[in-house]
Every structure is written in C-alpha cells, then in structure tokens.
Design a protein around this motif. Structure first.
Motif, PDB file in Angstrom:
ATOM      1  N   ARG A   1       0.823  -1.202   0.000  1.00  0.00           N
ATOM      2  CA  ARG A   1       0.000   0.000   0.000  1.00  0.00           C
ATOM      3  C   ARG A   1       0.867   1.266   0.000  1.00  0.00           C
ATOM      4  O   ARG A   1       1.805   1.395   0.794  1.00  0.00           O
ATOM      5  CB  ARG A   1      -0.904   0.020   1.234  1.00  0.00           C
ATOM      6  N   GLY A   2       0.542   2.200  -0.900  1.00  0.00           N
ATOM      7  CA  GLY A   2       1.209   3.496  -0.913  1.00  0.00           C
ATOM      8  C   GLY A   2       2.693   3.430  -1.174  1.00  0.00           C
ATOM      9  O   GLY A   2       3.437   4.305  -0.735  1.00  0.00           O
TER      10      GLY A   2
ATOM     11  N   VAL B   1       4.345   3.915  -3.909  1.00  0.00           N
ATOM     12  CA  VAL B   1       4.817   4.947  -4.836  1.00  0.00           C
ATOM     13  C   VAL B   1       4.022   6.221  -4.559  1.00  0.00           C
ATOM     14  O   VAL B   1       2.784   6.202  -4.575  1.00  0.00           O
ATOM     15  CB  VAL B   1       4.624   4.514  -6.305  1.00  0.00           C
ATOM     16  N   VAL B   2       4.712   7.322  -4.307  1.00  0.00           N
ATOM     17  CA  VAL B   2       4.046   8.571  -3.915  1.00  0.00           C
ATOM     18  C   VAL B   2       3.290   9.170  -5.094  1.00  0.00           C
ATOM     19  O   VAL B   2       3.586   8.888  -6.263  1.00  0.00           O
ATOM     20  CB  VAL B   2       5.053   9.591  -3.350  1.00  0.00           C
ATOM     21  N   SER B   3       2.297  10.008  -4.793  1.00  0.00           N
ATOM     22  CA  SER B   3       1.381  10.517  -5.813  1.00  0.00           C
ATOM     23  C   SER B   3       2.087  11.323  -6.896  1.00  0.00           C
ATOM     24  O   SER B   3       1.705  11.266  -8.073  1.00  0.00           O
ATOM     25  CB  SER B   3       0.293  11.364  -5.157  1.00  0.00           C
ATOM     26  N   SER B   4       3.115  12.089  -6.530  1.00  0.00           N
ATOM     27  CA  SER B   4       3.821  12.885  -7.539  1.00  0.00           C
ATOM     28  C   SER B   4       4.507  11.995  -8.564  1.00  0.00           C
ATOM     29  O   SER B   4       4.536  12.308  -9.772  1.00  0.00           O
ATOM     30  CB  SER B   4       4.830  13.815  -6.879  1.00  0.00           C
ATOM     31  N   VAL B   5       5.054  10.870  -8.122  1.00  0.00           N
ATOM     32  CA  VAL B   5       5.696   9.928  -9.045  1.00  0.00           C
ATOM     33  C   VAL B   5       4.645   9.228  -9.891  1.00  0.00           C
ATOM     34  O   VAL B   5       4.850   9.007 -11.091  1.00  0.00           O
ATOM     35  CB  VAL B   5       6.540   8.908  -8.253  1.00  0.00           C
TER      36      VAL B   5
ATOM     37  N   GLU C   1       1.814  10.477 -10.892  1.00  0.00           N
ATOM     38  CA  GLU C   1       1.392  11.426 -11.920  1.00  0.00           C
ATOM     39  C   GLU C   1       2.423  11.534 -13.043  1.00  0.00           C
ATOM     40  O   GLU C   1       2.074  11.599 -14.230  1.00  0.00           O
ATOM     41  CB  GLU C   1       1.154  12.801 -11.292  1.00  0.00           C
TER      42      GLU C   1
ATOM     43  N   SER D   1      14.280   2.706  -5.036  1.00  0.00           N
ATOM     44  CA  SER D   1      14.246   3.359  -3.721  1.00  0.00           C
ATOM     45  C   SER D   1      13.270   2.583  -2.854  1.00  0.00           C
ATOM     46  O   SER D   1      12.424   1.834  -3.354  1.00  0.00           O
ATOM     47  CB  SER D   1      13.823   4.830  -3.849  1.00  0.00           C
TER      48      SER D   1
ATOM     49  N   GLY E   1      -0.733   4.308  -6.730  1.00  0.00           N
ATOM     50  CA  GLY E   1       0.472   4.232  -5.906  1.00  0.00           C
ATOM     51  C   GLY E   1       0.632   2.925  -5.162  1.00  0.00           C
ATOM     52  O   GLY E   1       1.724   2.621  -4.665  1.00  0.00           O
ATOM     53  N   ASP E   2      -0.436   2.137  -5.060  1.00  0.00           N
ATOM     54  CA  ASP E   2      -0.298   0.795  -4.505  1.00  0.00           C
ATOM     55  C   ASP E   2       0.405  -0.103  -5.522  1.00  0.00           C
ATOM     56  O   ASP E   2       0.235   0.061  -6.735  1.00  0.00           O
ATOM     57  CB  ASP E   2      -1.664   0.195  -4.172  1.00  0.00           C
TER      58      ASP E   2
END
Length: 240
Positions: free
Chosen positions: A15-16, A18-22, A24, A69, A189-190
């Motif tokens: 869960r989560g 990959v962060v939202s900015s990545v 997008e 990362s 992001g999941d």
C-alpha cells in the motif's frame, strides 16, 4: 507480514509504495509513449485502440529508476537477493470506452536475446513486439517476481485483476481453485507484488464507467545468469 502473504498466496499488495507525484509523472510519460508507439511493433491494439506497450526499458528511463528506492528496493532485495535486476517492462491501459479482458493464465514467457538456443529449460520460441521470447521452466520462473504499479484507483468498475491464491507453485498448480479467486482493488500508488506462476485474469470494465485502469508492469529476476547460455534481453541492476 507482506512476505508471508507472498510466500503463502503468491501475491501481496504494498500500500502506498509509490508517492502521488511519481504516479502522476509515470502516467504522463507512459501515456505519451503509448501514443508515440501506436504504429510500432511495441504496441498492442484492440478494436483500433492501443492498450499496451512492451519492452519499455529502453524507451522510458523512469521504469529503470522508479523501483530503485525504498520500500520497493528493500522488498525486492528481501525476495530476490542482492543480485536481482529488472528484465522486462510493460504498460497497460484499460480505457473506459475501449475495455478488454484476459482469460485465466500464468506469465511464463521471458524476453531473451536469442531464442534459438536449445535447452531443456526453455521452449516455444516466439517474437513479441520484435523481441525474442521463450517459455521458461518453473525453476526459472520461481526465481522471478513481478511488481504492478497502479497508476489509477482500481475498483469493481474498471476490470480489476483477479488472482487465485496458492496457484504460484508450478505451471500446473491450481491453488485454491477458481472459486477462491480474489479481485485486486488498489489505490493509485499501490503496488501488487506477484509471482509469475500465479493464475490470474482480468475482466472487462463495467458499462458506463469513466475509470481507466493503467498499470506499469515490471518483471524482475534474482540473477543475470540463465541456464544453458540463454541471456536476458535486458537486465538492469540497482544503480544503473
């Protein structure tokens, strides 16, 4: 623990991861590539709509770095060891107006440099999007892991992937059976981690939905070396 679920069921959801900015940014570059590749051998189409692009390691630099990362890199190292590397990258789009479905199957094909090598560990040479492929033995596939980065929210509306728990042990393993299939719902992001030998399918989106289902599909192996001199088409290690 996620690792326990992966060992037991053949899949787990990070869960989560990959962060939202990545997310997008990946959506932007993958969609642009899909459009650019619409007339090339790297793209697959259905009823005139391009819904998948293959072999993206060379064309989208972000696919070689997004997993380098934590938490993804530490997860890969825990599951595959320090010698792991990225061997194939694909992008799928299930748009609301051109939905599609896939029957139950296992991911047994790998991309190689030369599929004419004779080996008991590989069979059925083909070319996919211009790249040589072979069907790999269970022993090879057990040393691999797929990460599917969700770039959209996945609900009942947009044709979620379904998996059969416990079907990842061999190419003929049925696990808990089709009646026990689990839909994979996710937020953007999941990341779904799954073994290639797990049985999975994908249904069509529901009529009237406005949801895409876009996925960056990354395949990893535990070693750059394959049996009998067969070579991976690509093998990207961390830091490269």
């Amino acid at each position: 623990m996620a690792n326990d679920a992966l060992d037991r069921d053949g899949f787990c959801l990070l869960r989560g991861a990959v962060v939202s900015s990545v997310v997008e940014h990946l959506l932007q570059v993958c969609t642009q590539t899909l459009v650019a590749e619409s007339e090339s051998v790297r793209a697959r189409s259905s009823r005139g709509h391009v819904y998948a692009a293959r072999n993206l390691i060379a064309s989208i630099p972000e696919v070689t770095t997004v997993w380098q990362s934590d938490p993804l890199l530490s997860f890969l190292r825990a599951e595959l060891g320090d010698g792991q590397g990225l061997v194939r990258a694909l992008f799928f789009d299930k748009p609301p107006d051109r939905t599609w479905a896939l029957p139950w199957h296992k991911d047994t094909s790998i991309a190689v440099r030369d599929n004419s090598v004779e080996s008991a560990c590989f069979s059925r040479p083909t070319r996919k999007a211009g790249v040589p492929h072979l069907i790999a033995s269970d022993d090879v596939l057990r040393q691999m892991l797929t990460l599917r980065i969700h770039l959209d929210e996945v609900t009942t509306e947009n044709g979620p992937l379904q998996v059969i728990p416990g079907s990842h042990h061999s190419s003929d393993c049925e696990g808990d059976g089709v009646d026990s299939a689990v839909p994979v719902y996710a937020a953007g992001g999941d990341v779904l981690a799954m073994r290639p030998l797990i049985s999975h399918s994908s249904g069509s989106s529901q009529p009237g939905t406005r949801r895409h289902r876009r996925i960056l599909h990354l395949e990893f192996a535990n070693s750059a070396t394959l049996p009998d001199g067969v070579q991976w088409h690509d093998f990207v290690t961390p830091g490269v």
